[in-house]
Design a protein around this motif. Structure first.
Motif, PDB file in Angstrom:
ATOM      1  N   ASP A   1       0.830  -1.206   0.000  1.00 40.53           N
ATOM      2  CA  ASP A   1       0.000   0.000   0.000  1.00 40.53           C
ATOM      3  C   ASP A   1       0.865   1.257   0.000  1.00 40.53           C
ATOM      4  OD1 ASP A   1      -2.305  -1.442  -0.020  1.00 40.53           O
ATOM      5  OD2 ASP A   1      -2.767  -1.164   2.110  1.00 40.53           O
ATOM      6  N   GLY A   2       0.542   2.175  -0.910  1.00 38.12           N
ATOM      7  CA  GLY A   2       1.235   3.455  -0.949  1.00 38.12           C
ATOM      8  C   GLY A   2       2.556   3.446  -1.668  1.00 38.12           C
ATOM      9  N   ALA A   3       3.017   2.289  -2.119  1.00 36.34           N
ATOM     10  CA  ALA A   3       4.314   2.209  -2.808  1.00 36.34           C
ATOM     11  C   ALA A   3       4.115   2.360  -4.306  1.00 36.34           C
ATOM     12  CB  ALA A   3       5.004   0.883  -2.502  1.00 36.34           C
ATOM     13  N   ASP A   4       4.861   3.269  -4.901  1.00 37.86           N
ATOM     14  CA  ASP A   4       4.833   3.463  -6.344  1.00 37.86           C
ATOM     15  C   ASP A   4       5.588   2.307  -7.009  1.00 37.86           C
ATOM     16  OD1 ASP A   4       5.669   4.485  -9.020  1.00 37.86           O
ATOM     17  OD2 ASP A   4       4.685   6.312  -8.309  1.00 37.86           O
ATOM     18  N   PRO A   5       5.090   1.753  -8.128  1.00 39.50           N
ATOM     19  CA  PRO A   5       5.845   0.693  -8.824  1.00 39.50           C
ATOM     20  C   PRO A   5       7.275   1.105  -9.151  1.00 39.50           C
ATOM     21  CG  PRO A   5       3.629   0.867  -9.729  1.00 39.50           C
ATOM     22  CD  PRO A   5       3.781   2.003  -8.761  1.00 39.50           C
ATOM     23  N   ALA A   6       7.494   2.420  -9.337  1.00 39.10           N
ATOM     24  CA  ALA A   6       8.859   2.879  -9.625  1.00 39.10           C
ATOM     25  C   ALA A   6       9.780   2.645  -8.433  1.00 39.10           C
ATOM     26  CB  ALA A   6       8.850   4.356 -10.002  1.00 39.10           C
ATOM     27  N   GLU A   7       9.224   2.601  -7.228  1.00 40.06           N
ATOM     28  CA  GLU A   7      10.050   2.327  -6.049  1.00 40.06           C
ATOM     29  C   GLU A   7      10.571   0.902  -6.073  1.00 40.06           C
ATOM     30  OE1 GLU A   7       8.690   3.934  -2.161  1.00 40.06           O
ATOM     31  OE2 GLU A   7       6.895   4.488  -3.283  1.00 40.06           O
ATOM     32  N   VAL A   8       9.768  -0.014  -6.567  1.00 43.15           N
ATOM     33  CA  VAL A   8      10.218  -1.403  -6.686  1.00 43.15           C
ATOM     34  C   VAL A   8      11.372  -1.474  -7.691  1.00 43.15           C
ATOM     35  CG1 VAL A   8       9.543  -3.759  -7.257  1.00 43.15           C
ATOM     36  CG2 VAL A   8       7.927  -2.249  -6.085  1.00 43.15           C
ATOM     37  N   ARG A   9      11.271  -0.703  -8.772  1.00 47.31           N
ATOM     38  CA  ARG A   9      12.374  -0.659  -9.738  1.00 47.31           C
ATOM     39  C   ARG A   9      13.645  -0.136  -9.086  1.00 47.31           C
ATOM     40  NH1 ARG A   9      11.242  -1.452 -14.970  1.00 47.31           N
ATOM     41  NH2 ARG A   9       9.073  -1.478 -15.680  1.00 47.31           N
ATOM     42  N   LEU A  10      13.497   0.899  -8.254  1.00 44.86           N
ATOM     43  CA  LEU A  10      14.670   1.439  -7.554  1.00 44.86           C
ATOM     44  C   LEU A  10      15.320   0.372  -6.685  1.00 44.86           C
ATOM     45  CD1 LEU A  10      13.642   5.017  -6.326  1.00 44.86           C
ATOM     46  CD2 LEU A  10      15.455   4.435  -7.930  1.00 44.86           C
ATOM     47  N   LEU A  11      14.493  -0.396  -6.020  1.00 46.16           N
ATOM     48  CA  LEU A  11      15.004  -1.414  -5.108  1.00 46.16           C
ATOM     49  C   LEU A  11      15.853  -2.443  -5.849  1.00 46.16           C
ATOM     50  CD1 LEU A  11      14.885  -2.304  -2.131  1.00 46.16           C
ATOM     51  CD2 LEU A  11      12.858  -3.631  -2.691  1.00 46.16           C
ATOM     52  N   HIS A  12      15.554  -2.644  -7.118  1.00 45.99           N
ATOM     53  CA  HIS A  12      16.293  -3.629  -7.909  1.00 45.99           C
ATOM     54  C   HIS A  12      17.311  -2.979  -8.830  1.00 45.99           C
ATOM     55  CE1 HIS A  12      12.765  -6.001  -6.623  1.00 45.99           C
ATOM     56  NE2 HIS A  12      13.661  -6.959  -6.538  1.00 45.99           N
TER      57      HIS A  12
END
Length: 612
Positions: A524-535
């Protein structure tokens, strides 16, 4: 400092914490002895509140049948006190009793926290008295309130009546060893063993942590209306499966605490009295609370795992200890002008700004959390170790930064300064401890991102400086006006949520790298782009954040996200630094440009210009 019983010039006793107790609590610790000191003071406080309640009693306390249940309750409690003082002590020191009497005193002073009629709130004393009389084996007859068909008898259980009315009264009688609850809608006869469940009787659920001579009894509180903070609530019964899960989790968490937090466990053995379960929340976003008026009581959502529950108990018991200390020794001076809103500060564990007193509570609680993870990372199951390292690194950094924020604050009392100094000394010793590279990096990113989001949401550069910046941008100036670097204004944004999404994503990544959380909407509240950053997909994240910020209605959190995406490219260092440190400037200028021209600037170009 003096021992707890001191005498004033008027020969009125008052409580003072011992010097040893203050030293221990100021260091964030506290064993069973200091908890005993706090409990003695809490007992006196509750007796004073009961006296204040009696002195403030009025005709409004009379119920619809003309009965003054409060007065009846007072008389019956005096009888029970004479016959079974230990029973009355147990009822008096229940966290729920502390919550009730505090809210009732506030109510007679004009502050209402629940929708129950005044006579129901005041009449709760009769319910306490009835429970005391039952446990003392007295013969008695008393009128008690009925709450939506339920008659709570604190520390015993709850009688269930077929009564559709929200508020009413019932008679509780004890004769010849049997207890009856009688109302216009029916009669409930309590079982001879009040711990036995019946269709019309729900007993208090109890569990035992540990075994032998040092076993810890604990109430798993589902029933009492005053088990929740800051407002009462209806009973919330656990299913057999949920109850078994809680009992098992608490038992295992207790074993973890015995191993990793022995001193805290000894304090909890004396001072932790009940846990009120609440429904499960999103993974890695548990909710728990305590109240200074309910010493020993904790509400907590269903834990994800045993370590999380252990950390939650430490966190909330830290609040309990500090609340007890603050009842004896205030940590802050009152504001110079009570009419002026109190200044608010950044709290790295909250979405919203907090006053100084609330910030100190958070520091103290998360100091305990840091201490727990510091130990647990060396004893956890191997698969859990990276996550434990992350938690230690994150909260070590956040507590340290916040201690430095409040250090020397002008409104700290001498005791407040002492507590801050001792915690700072302890925390400083943890800063040199080694943490593996990946958990440390993720913790640093989570801490920085939380702060940047907070700034983007809650801070505003001076309006005139923003106007000058817009004009300079339109005129093609080389750099923004220096006025934009002036101290921003704090304008709290009440709609902020999920400022912790970077930390939550890091926890998922460390514990379940290929899990469903990677999909859109997985956190919740996490932008899909944040997941890209994480990887490490910085280019893709940059493109996504740029698209968000080029469109209307862009979320404020996207500015720090763009800063993180740009940080990997030295060409964009100025823009990245600006967005990670002062995202409020980019947000304010972009919004002003849109308001003036109807168009939004390219966010990367704007950030680079602002960071020039």
């Amino acid at each position: 400092m003096a021992v707890d019983a001191t005498t004033t010039g008027e020969h009125l006793p008052y409580h003072r914490l011992s010097a040893a107790g203050l030293r221990t609590l100021a260091a964030g610790e506290g064993d069973g002895a200091v908890i005993a000191e706090l409990l003695r003071a809490e007992r006196s406080r509750r007796l004073l509140l009961l006296r204040a309640l009696r002195n403030g009693a009025s005709r409004d306390d009379t119920g619809p049948d003309g009965t003054d249940a409060f007065a009846q309750g007072w008389d019956l409690l005096e009888r029970a006190q004479r016959n079974a003082p230990e029973v009355c002590e147990d009822l008096l020191m229940s966290p729920n009793t502390g919550m009730w009497v505090s809210l009732a005193v506030r109510r007679i002073r004009g502050r209402v926290y629940e929708d129950a009629p005044h006579w129901v709130v005041m009449g709760h004393l009769a319910a306490l008295a009835a429970a005391a009389a039952v446990r003392a084996g007295l013969e008695f007859d008393i009128t008690v309130p009925v709450r939506r068909g339920l008659v709570p008898l604190p520390t015993l259980g709850c009688a269930v009546l077929p009564d559709p009315e929200p508020w009413g009264t019932a008679r509780v009688t004890g004769r010849d060893g049997r207890v009856r609850v009688t109302s216009a809608s029916g009669v409930v006869v309590l079982p001879a063993d009040p711990d036995r469940r019946e269709p019309d009787w729900i007993p208090v659920r109890r569990t035992t942590l540990g075994s032998g001579g040092r076993a810890k009894p604990l109430v798993l509180e589902e029933l009492d209306p005053y088990r929740t903070f800051p407002r009462p609530s209806e009973p919330s019964l656990l299913s057999p499966a949920e109850a078994a899960y809680w009992e098992s989790s608490l038992a295992k968490a207790w074993e973890v605490l015995l191993r990793d937090e022995p001193e805290s466990t000894e304090a909890m053995r004396r001072g932790l009295m009940s846990v009120a379960p609440t429904p499960m929340r999103e993974r890695f976003r548990p909710h728990s609370s305590t109240a200074g008026d309910a010493f020993g009581g904790v509400t907590a959502s269903r834990p994800d795992d045993v370590a999380q529950l252990a950390a939650t108990l430490v966190h909330e018991f830290q609040h309990t200890k500090l609340g007890g200390l603050m009842h004896l020794e205030p940590l802050t001076e009152p504001p110079a002008d009570p009419e002026t809103p109190e200044p608010l500060l950044y709290a790295p564990w909250r979405d919203d700004p907090r006053p100084l007193g609330g910030l100190l509570q958070g520091i103290y609680a998360f100091f305990g959390v840091t201490r727990f993870w510091r130990a647990h990372r060396h004893t956890a199951d191997p698969a859990y170790v990276p996550l434990a390292h992350f938690e230690f690194a994150l909260w070590r950094a956040q507590v340290w930064a916040t201690l430095n924020t409040v250090s020397g604050h002008e409104r700290l009392t001498s005791v407040g300064r002492y507590v801050v100094e001792r915690l700072t000394e302890r925390c400083a010793g943890w800063l040199t401890e080694e943490i593996p590279t990946t958990p440390l990096r993720l913790a640093e990113e989570a801490a920085a991102d939380h702060h940047a989001r907070w700034r983007a949401h809650h801070l505003r550069p001076p309006a005139k400086a923003v106007e000058e910046a817009v004009l300079a941008w339109q005129q093609g100036a080389d750099k923004p006006p220096s006025a934009l670097t002036a101290e921003p204004l704090l304008v709290p944004d009440s709609g902020v949520r999920f400022s912790d999404s970077t930390a939550v994503l890091a926890r998922h990544h460390l514990s379940d790298p290929d899990g469903a959380w990677r999909r859109p909407g997985g956190v919740d509240g996490a932008d899909p782009a944040e997941v890209r950053l994480l990887h490490g997909e910085h280019a893709e994240a940059r493109a996504a954040f740029t698209d968000r910020l080029s469109a209307k209605g862009a979320p404020a959190s996207a500015w720090p996200g763009l800063g993180r995406a740009l940080a990997a490219d030295p060409v964009h260092r100025a823009a990245a630094d600006l967005l990670r440190r002062h995202p409020e400037r980019a947000r304010a200028v972009q919004d002003a440009l849109e308001a003036k021209t109807g168009r939004r600037a390219d966010p990367v170009r704007l950030a680079a210009w602002l960071g020039a």
